[in-house]
Design an enzyme around this catalytic site. Structure first.
Site, PDB file in Angstrom:
ATOM      1  N   SER A   1     -13.536  -1.071   8.672  1.00  0.00           N
ATOM      2  CA  SER A   1     -14.018  -0.009   7.716  1.00  0.00           C
ATOM      3  C   SER A   1     -15.709   0.790   9.173  1.00  0.00           C
ATOM      4  O   SER A   1     -15.959  -0.145   9.654  1.00  0.00           O
ATOM      5  CB  SER A   1     -15.114  -0.826   6.154  1.00  0.00           C
ATOM      6  OG  SER A   1     -15.578   0.116   6.397  1.00  0.00           O
TER       7      SER A   1
ATOM      8  N   TYR B   1     -15.431   7.305   7.113  1.00  0.00           N
ATOM      9  CA  TYR B   1     -16.471   8.594   7.225  1.00  0.00           C
ATOM     10  C   TYR B   1     -17.234   8.922   7.508  1.00  0.00           C
ATOM     11  O   TYR B   1     -17.010   9.498   9.014  1.00  0.00           O
ATOM     12  CB  TYR B   1     -17.048   7.771   6.101  1.00  0.00           C
ATOM     13  CG  TYR B   1     -17.391   6.879   4.870  1.00  0.00           C
ATOM     14  CD1 TYR B   1     -16.061   7.150   3.928  1.00  0.00           C
ATOM     15  CD2 TYR B   1     -17.101   4.842   5.142  1.00  0.00           C
ATOM     16  CE1 TYR B   1     -15.450   6.326   3.297  1.00  0.00           C
ATOM     17  CE2 TYR B   1     -16.951   4.709   3.813  1.00  0.00           C
ATOM     18  CZ  TYR B   1     -15.778   5.312   2.983  1.00  0.00           C
ATOM     19  OH  TYR B   1     -15.548   3.701   2.054  1.00  0.00           O
TER      20      TYR B   1
ATOM     21  N   THR C   1     -11.199   8.696   5.095  1.00  0.00           N
ATOM     22  CA  THR C   1     -11.744   8.755   3.978  1.00  0.00           C
ATOM     23  C   THR C   1     -11.442  10.364   3.436  1.00  0.00           C
ATOM     24  O   THR C   1     -12.642  10.317   3.518  1.00  0.00           O
ATOM     25  CB  THR C   1     -12.372   7.942   3.514  1.00  0.00           C
ATOM     26  OG1 THR C   1     -11.116   6.314   4.477  1.00  0.00           O
ATOM     27  CG2 THR C   1     -12.599   7.353   1.713  1.00  0.00           C
TER      28      THR C   1
ATOM     29  N   LYS D   1      -6.725   9.419   4.064  1.00  0.00           N
ATOM     30  CA  LYS D   1      -7.076   8.469   3.045  1.00  0.00           C
ATOM     31  C   LYS D   1      -7.491   8.791   2.538  1.00  0.00           C
ATOM     32  O   LYS D   1      -8.907   8.919   1.594  1.00  0.00           O
ATOM     33  CB  LYS D   1      -7.435   6.646   3.459  1.00  0.00           C
ATOM     34  CG  LYS D   1      -7.583   6.216   2.362  1.00  0.00           C
ATOM     35  CD  LYS D   1      -8.205   4.120   2.851  1.00  0.00           C
ATOM     36  CE  LYS D   1      -8.290   3.189   2.494  1.00  0.00           C
ATOM     37  NZ  LYS D   1      -9.864   3.539   1.001  1.00  0.00           N
TER      38      LYS D   1
ATOM     39  N   HIS E   1      -8.796   4.857  -3.945  1.00  0.00           N
ATOM     40  CA  HIS E   1     -10.017   3.544  -3.626  1.00  0.00           C
ATOM     41  C   HIS E   1     -10.326   2.912  -4.249  1.00  0.00           C
ATOM     42  O   HIS E   1     -11.253   1.984  -4.892  1.00  0.00           O
ATOM     43  CB  HIS E   1     -11.403   4.862  -3.658  1.00  0.00           C
ATOM     44  CG  HIS E   1     -12.617   4.771  -2.922  1.00  0.00           C
ATOM     45  ND1 HIS E   1     -12.229   5.205  -1.376  1.00  0.00           N
ATOM     46  CD2 HIS E   1     -12.878   3.587  -2.631  1.00  0.00           C
ATOM     47  CE1 HIS E   1     -13.243   4.430  -0.805  1.00  0.00           C
ATOM     48  NE2 HIS E   1     -13.821   3.704  -0.834  1.00  0.00           N
TER      49      HIS E   1
END
Ligand SMILES: Cc1cc2nc3c(=O)[nH]c(=O)nc-3n(C[C@H](O)[C@H](O)[C@H](O)COP(=O)(O)O)c2cc1C
Length: 357
Positions: A107, A130, A156, A232, A256
């Protein structure tokens, strides 16, 4: 409590060992948590049409993703803050992933850095991105992942703002003292504090992530990296098709884990539409609700190239560190092996859509 014999048992054990607000951070969904539940129950409502009299003595669940073969069809979903589950956090999970023949996705807001994870685990790794309002910060993350040997970028796209996770609001959840979003420390964005009205992650998202993210940025991202880019958080065929048109190499069908838009479609129901829209122009990965091998075979049958394993990995990490994650992945592998035999599908290629009633 007895030793865990399936992934659901690991959740019950993790509840015993984690502080309540941390357990709830990991488990929580948004709103009434309808999507969290339906991601799992939607699998339960699908029925299988097994083949018989197929020799299944030799079984093989290996797959190939972007030219790289792996022993299982598992990808560890990107999940933030793993040091809350274990002192060595993502480094431990990534090592277990390598051991189990899976791919690990780190992440953006991991508690170990891109480079620490790469040093800890030699196996296949992807980076989840992100998109920050600050394009310099965003670009640097991509460059660091590429330099550290990560093999794909998952962007994402379902977090323009954070879903309202009521457990975190109630707990005033923040990233505790001594923990940080390691990759962002150098940019001055390592900490995530609650203001007691909104949780720390929610405020962090509001101030730093790009709420105006659009298809233009997807083309830009594809242009700044040689790595395959996957999007995603897609639940619709039209968006999936558009993603491929904008240069994406794949789609992660995801809501999510029910942490964003509550009552969004359970992902296993969205999967066939996305697979049909992509029509072989990229890979499609299933994300959400995988708790048993029987779920994995259903996702593969409906066209997923691989599946994300999410929360159960955190439960294994909290209960027994590297051994716990390894056991979670091995249980899932053994369950899948069992149902592949029972379905008369000795390899992943045999697992086709007509297996589903
Ligand atoms: C504790 C936790 C943290 C997460 N952090 C991220 C993240 O940083 N980036 C991201 O794209 N998805 C994140 N997700 C979503 C997961 O990647 C995945 O979509 C979800 O966990 C799938 O649902 P499942 O765990 O119920 O199978 C997170 C999920 C959880 C449970």
């Amino acid at each position: 409590m007895n030793d865990p014999i399936n992934l659901l048992d690991y959740e019950a054990h993790a509840r015993q060992v984690l502080p309540q607000s941390w357990f709830e951070y990991f488990a929580a969904g948004s709103g009434a948590e309808i999507t969290v539940r339906e991601n799992c129950t939607a699998f339960d409502s699908l029925r299988l049409r097994p083949h018989v009299l197929v020799p299944v003595g030799q079984r093989d669940q290996s797959i190939t993703l972007f030219g790289r073969k792996q022993a299982t069809p598992f990808i560890i979903a990107p999940m933030a803050f793993q040091k809350l589950a274990h002192p060595d956090g993502e480094c431990v999970t990534a090592r277990a992933s390598t051991q189990a023949g899976a791919t690990f996705v780190a992440s953006t807001v991991a508690t170990c850095s891109i480079e620490e994870i790469a040093d800890a685990a030699p196996g296949p790794k992807w980076f989840q991105l992100y998109v920050f309002k600050d394009r310099g910060v965003t670009r640097l993350l991509v460059e660091r992942a590429e330099a550290a040997g990560y093999e794909a970028i998952q962007v994402t796209v379902d977090v323009p703002v954070m879903g309202r996770r009521e457990a975190d609001v109630r707990n005033c959840f923040s990233l505790p003292e001594g923990f940080s979003a390691k990759n962002l420390e150098s940019a001055g964005h390592g900490s995530m504090n609650s203001d007691r009205v909104e949780s720390g992650p929610s405020l962090y998202t509001k101030y730093l992530f790009d709420v105006d993210l659009s298809w233009n940025e997807i083309s830009w991202l594809c242009s700044i990296t040689k790595l395959p880019v996957l999007l995603k958080g897609i639940l619709r065929g039209d968006d999936a098709s558009r993603a491929i048109d904008h240069g994406a190499a794949g789609i992660v069908v995801s809501n999510h884990g029910g942490r964003q838009l509550d009552t969004a479609l359970p992902t296993i129901r969205a999967l066939p539409e996305v697979v049909d829209a992509v029509a072989g122009r990229g890979i499609v990965i299933h994300d959400g609700g995988i708790r048993r091998g029987i779920d994995v075979i259903k996702a593969l049958a409906l066209g997923a190239a691989a599946v994300h394993v999410g929360r159960p990995v955190i439960w294994g990490l909290a209960v027994a560190g590297e051994a716990g994650v390894t056991r979670v992945l091995n249980l899932l592998r053994d369950e899948l092996d069992n149902v592949m035999a029972l379905c008369g599908t000795p390899t992943v290629k045999h697992i086709t859509r007509d297996l589903i009633a």
